[in-house]
Design a protein around this motif. Structure first.
Motif, PDB file in Angstrom:
ATOM      1  N   THR A 199     -32.471   4.013   9.750  1.00 31.29           N
ATOM      2  CA  THR A 199     -32.026   2.640   9.527  1.00 31.29           C
ATOM      3  C   THR A 199     -33.200   1.682   9.669  1.00 31.29           C
ATOM      4  O   THR A 199     -33.398   0.783   8.846  1.00 31.29           O
ATOM      5  CB  THR A 199     -30.925   2.272  10.542  1.00 31.29           C
ATOM      6  N   LEU A 227     -29.642   5.889   4.045  1.00 29.31           N
ATOM      7  CA  LEU A 227     -30.346   4.606   3.940  1.00 29.31           C
ATOM      8  C   LEU A 227     -31.780   4.803   3.488  1.00 29.31           C
ATOM      9  O   LEU A 227     -32.294   4.040   2.653  1.00 29.31           O
ATOM     10  CB  LEU A 227     -30.305   3.883   5.288  1.00 29.31           C
ATOM     11  N   ASP A 237     -30.548  -5.240   3.279  1.00 28.16           N
ATOM     12  CA  ASP A 237     -30.878  -4.435   4.465  1.00 28.16           C
ATOM     13  C   ASP A 237     -30.028  -3.166   4.528  1.00 28.16           C
ATOM     14  O   ASP A 237     -30.508  -2.095   4.849  1.00 28.16           O
ATOM     15  CB  ASP A 237     -30.653  -5.253   5.742  1.00 28.16           C
ATOM     16  N   ASN A 238     -28.739  -3.321   4.269  1.00 28.15           N
ATOM     17  CA  ASN A 238     -27.858  -2.156   4.254  1.00 28.15           C
ATOM     18  C   ASN A 238     -26.880  -2.292   3.110  1.00 28.15           C
ATOM     19  O   ASN A 238     -25.875  -2.973   3.213  1.00 28.15           O
ATOM     20  CB  ASN A 238     -27.098  -2.042   5.577  1.00 28.15           C
ATOM     21  N   THR A 288     -30.510   8.691  12.643  1.00 26.97           N
ATOM     22  CA  THR A 288     -29.837   7.521  12.070  1.00 26.97           C
ATOM     23  C   THR A 288     -30.524   6.227  12.486  1.00 26.97           C
ATOM     24  O   THR A 288     -30.771   5.342  11.663  1.00 26.97           O
ATOM     25  CB  THR A 288     -28.352   7.512  12.475  1.00 26.97           C
ATOM     26  N   ILE A 296     -34.832  -0.740   6.594  1.00 25.63           N
ATOM     27  CA  ILE A 296     -34.922  -2.210   6.675  1.00 25.63           C
ATOM     28  C   ILE A 296     -36.392  -2.644   6.633  1.00 25.63           C
ATOM     29  O   ILE A 296     -36.749  -3.611   5.965  1.00 25.63           O
ATOM     30  CB  ILE A 296     -34.237  -2.719   7.969  1.00 25.63           C
ATOM     31  N   GLN A 317     -26.109   8.789   8.039  1.00 14.97           N
ATOM     32  CA  GLN A 317     -26.282   7.371   7.759  1.00 14.97           C
ATOM     33  C   GLN A 317     -27.768   7.032   7.570  1.00 14.97           C
ATOM     34  O   GLN A 317     -28.143   6.323   6.640  1.00 14.97           O
ATOM     35  CB  GLN A 317     -25.671   6.549   8.902  1.00 14.97           C
TER      36      GLN A 317
END
Lengths: 371, 314
Positions: free
Chosen positions: B102, B45, B222-223, B98, B106, B41
């Motif tokens: 993340t 990202l 953001d995601n 992750t 962001i 993940q």
């Protein structure tokens, strides 16, 4: 030519090293964060000063830090007791949410006239039961079928999250406030089920969380059951030869871990939230609990101060936006802390030294490539 | 014909499944070498934001794809160092990746005077073959109507399947994942094999992430990809560590992602949150049925997966 050094496992690491590694991990992460901030044109010193001020600079700020720390103590304990037994429960997130669902369900169902002590106990314990139930969906298949719990706990996180969203945002369930039509909200639980506050949003849930951490420490280090638990954590085979029923121990630990995470959910519902609020329960508290557990080196007592540190970071995030810095700085710091903390375990379990000439021939050698 | 609900669903399933194909095949390569990386993940990202940023700066999709793969691979090296060189917990290290990835994604999207967030992409992947071909009945939408990365994903699947099961280096990878001590005795550098395949896995995860920000949802959020990285980890098991099966299960899950819309066109209304649950419920059910106990070995889980390898003597 490769440089040769000797890497050998060590028995017991000195106490100062066990303290130094987590502290060094935090400082190393602060350096990584400062690099990100500087490279993007921010003044890292100003940012860190702002964070420190937001988290500890005032009575109210510190109270908010403790509010943020409360669920993290519980999700930290949840991760620590499971990981210590090599039960990879990474479903704290889902267990917290399902605990909140059950707690809020009890909280809106109870009669308004229920005496506070009964109501609070019922709502808070309902969360623990809910969390343990959600953990059992992974624990039972693991123990009886051998199903890998890493994947099932992970998947159950997203199932719980979507279930919560469905109950409040996607349907007119008893969890949803019937008066909220445009912007769906959770239905408030009965007033007597709310945990009283004692200082600016800070409620007695903090002490429930601390008590759970102390209880976990006591059971693990002072009771017969905890002794058996530690043997299972060290070696499944030793435990089996000693006549300990390993599957039962693993199941019990897994459920206790889920109950602790579920408690985090119910304390939020009965405490600051007062209802099941999907936006406030989907903040990655379960994953942050894993950072707490790792940095505390799975020690339940150490979890308390570490949770306060993580709570301080979470609390400082929004304050950064006021000076034009993304609050995701906090996530970078937390991720970096975990990276360094897990890497630091290497230094705790291994000793590195230069070879002595006389013993070089007989000692085990390892190449460390400059990767 | 091509406008029927079934054809539209299949076409959408291929699109939504493509990032899952890249990430799942990448994770299969890493796990075949014995390293479990739960950082998918995070790597996706970071790839998504790196690809978007590079394309935003230069207007070049090629550069975007290149930087996305580089970023995913760079992040994966942290995990390789932790799990191969330091031999600490692969599970915790992957989760750390992750969380860190993340945060980085962001942060990059929101930092600066003119942040990327909300900006549309300067270039977007679009179908590359002539419309006449794409309009052919059935084979049009199934085979000819896609963008370059869909075709690249087919090449990646075919190549990695051939590599793993038909070549000598592929055999080496599988040997390292099954029994690193014997592999080492046979003269294989276990550490190097693991580093390389974790890195390829990271590059493919980054590419999968970029497919979201440069093709599926071509504006920065953001995601932009939900929980795709976590789904990919489940797909590795459902695909029983085989690239071709990864392609089919990824498309199946892509179709599941499209189900809400499909049901809507058929006049059936199912709440979005219940449909969003479906892939995860399917993954758990499949795990319970397929991978419990001894059947996990039968399916082809690498025997040394997730176990640190200590080279004690040579």
């Amino acid at each position: 030519m490769t440089r040769r050094i000797i890497v050998e496992p060590r028995g017991l690491a000195p106490w100062w090293l066990k303290l130094l590694i987590p502290i060094a991990s935090v400082f190393a992460a602060l350096i990584v964060g400062a690099l990100f901030l500087s490279l993007t044109g921010n003044d890292w010193f100003e940012v860190y000063a702002k964070m420190l001020d937001a988290a500890f600079g005032s009575g109210r700020g510190f109270a908010e830090t403790l509010v943020s720390a409360t669920p993290l103590i519980l999700t930290g304990v949840a991760a620590a007791i499971a990981f210590k037994m090599l039960v990879w429960n990474i479903g704290g997130e889902g267990q917290l949410i399902f605990g909140a669902i059950v707690a809020a369900g009890v909280g809106v169902w109870l009669a308004g006239s229920t005496p506070p002590l009964v109501a609070i106990t019922a709502v808070v314990l309902a969360g623990a039961v809910g969390g343990a139930f959600w953990a059992s969906l992974s624990a039972v298949p693991k123990v009886y079928l051998g199903t890998n719990e890493i994947i099932t706990t992970l998947m159950l996180n997203f199932i719980a999250l979507n279930l919560m969203n469905y109950l409040v945002l996607g349907s007119f369930s008893p969890w949803r406030d019937p008066e909220s039509t445009q912007f769906p909200q959770g239905r408030p639980i009965i007033d007597s089920g709310r945990i009283p506050e004692f200082f600016h949003r800070l409620d007695w849930g903090l002490f429930i969380a601390i008590a759970v951490a102390i209880l976990a420490w006591f059971v693990i280090s002072k009771t017969r059951s905890g002794f058996e638990y530690r043997i299972v954590g060290d070696s499944f085979n030793t435990a089996r030869y000693a006549g300990i029923k390993v599957p039962k121990k693993v199941l019990g630990t897994f459920l206790a871990s889920g109950a602790a995470a579920g408690l985090a959910g119910s304390i939020l519902v009965a405490g600051i939230l007062g209802k099941m609020d999907p936006r406030s329960l989907d903040l990655g508290l379960g994953f942050t609990g894993i950072i707490v557990a790792a940095l505390a080196r799975l020690n339940p007592i150490a979890i308390i101060p570490v949770a306060v540190l993580m709570g301080a970071l979470n609390n400082a995030g929004p304050a950064l936006q006021s000076i034009g810095v993304p609050s995701a700085t906090v996530k970078i710091l937390q991720g970096a802390i975990l990276i360094f903390a897990v890497a630091g375990e290497f230094l705790i379990t291994n000793r590195i030294r230069r070879p002595e000439r006389s013993v070089e021939a007989t000692t085990v050698e390892a190449e460390v490539s400059p990767a | 014909m091509n406008e029927s609900v079934l054809m539209l669903t299949i076409f959408a399933a291929i699109g939504l499944g493509t990032p899952l194909v890249f990430a799942t095949v990448g994770e299969i390569l890493a796990e075949r070498s014995g390293i479990l990386n739960l950082g998918v993940q995070g790597m996706m990202l970071v790839g998504a934001v790196a690809g978007f940023w590079a394309t935003f700066q230069t207007g070049s999709l090629l550069f975007g794809v290149f930087l996305a793969m580089f970023a995913g691979a760079a992040l994966s090296m942290i995990h390789a160092f932790n799990s191969v060189t330091l031999r600490v917990s692969q599970i915790v290290s992957g989760l750390a990746l992750t969380i860190f990835g993340t945060g980085v994604a962001i942060f990059i999207g929101r930092v600066g005077e003119v942040p990327l967030i909300g900006e549309p992409s300067r270039a977007v992947f679009t179908p590359i073959l002539p419309e006449a071909l794409a309009d052919l009945p059935i084979v049009g939408p199934l085979i000819f109507g896609h963008d370059a990365l869909v075709y690249l994903s087919w090449v990646v699947v075919a190549a990695s399947s051939f590599y793993l099961f038909r070549t000598r280096p592929g055999l080496t990878v599988r040997a390292v994942g099954e029994d690193p001590a014997s592999a080492e005795a046979a003269g294989i550098n276990v550490s190097r094999v693991r580093y390389v395949h974790v890195m390829i896995g990271g590059a493919l995860a980054g590419l999968g992430g970029a497919y979201f920000s440069l093709a599926l949802v071509p504006s920065w959020q953001d995601n932009p990809m939900g929980a795709a990285g976590w789904i990919a980890i489940a797909l590795v098991i459902l695909a029983s560590w085989r690239p071709w099966r990864a392609l089919w299960v990824a498309y199946l899950f892509g179709a599941a992602g499209r189900l809400g819309f499909t049901f809507q066109t058929l006049g059936i209304s199912i709440p979005a949150s219940l449909l969003a649950m479906l892939p995860f419920v399917l993954a758990i059910l499949a795990m319970l049925v397929l991978t419990s106990g001894k059947r996990a070995r039968f399916l082809g889980a690498p025997a040394a997966l997730g176990i640190p390898y200590f080279r004690e003597e040579r």
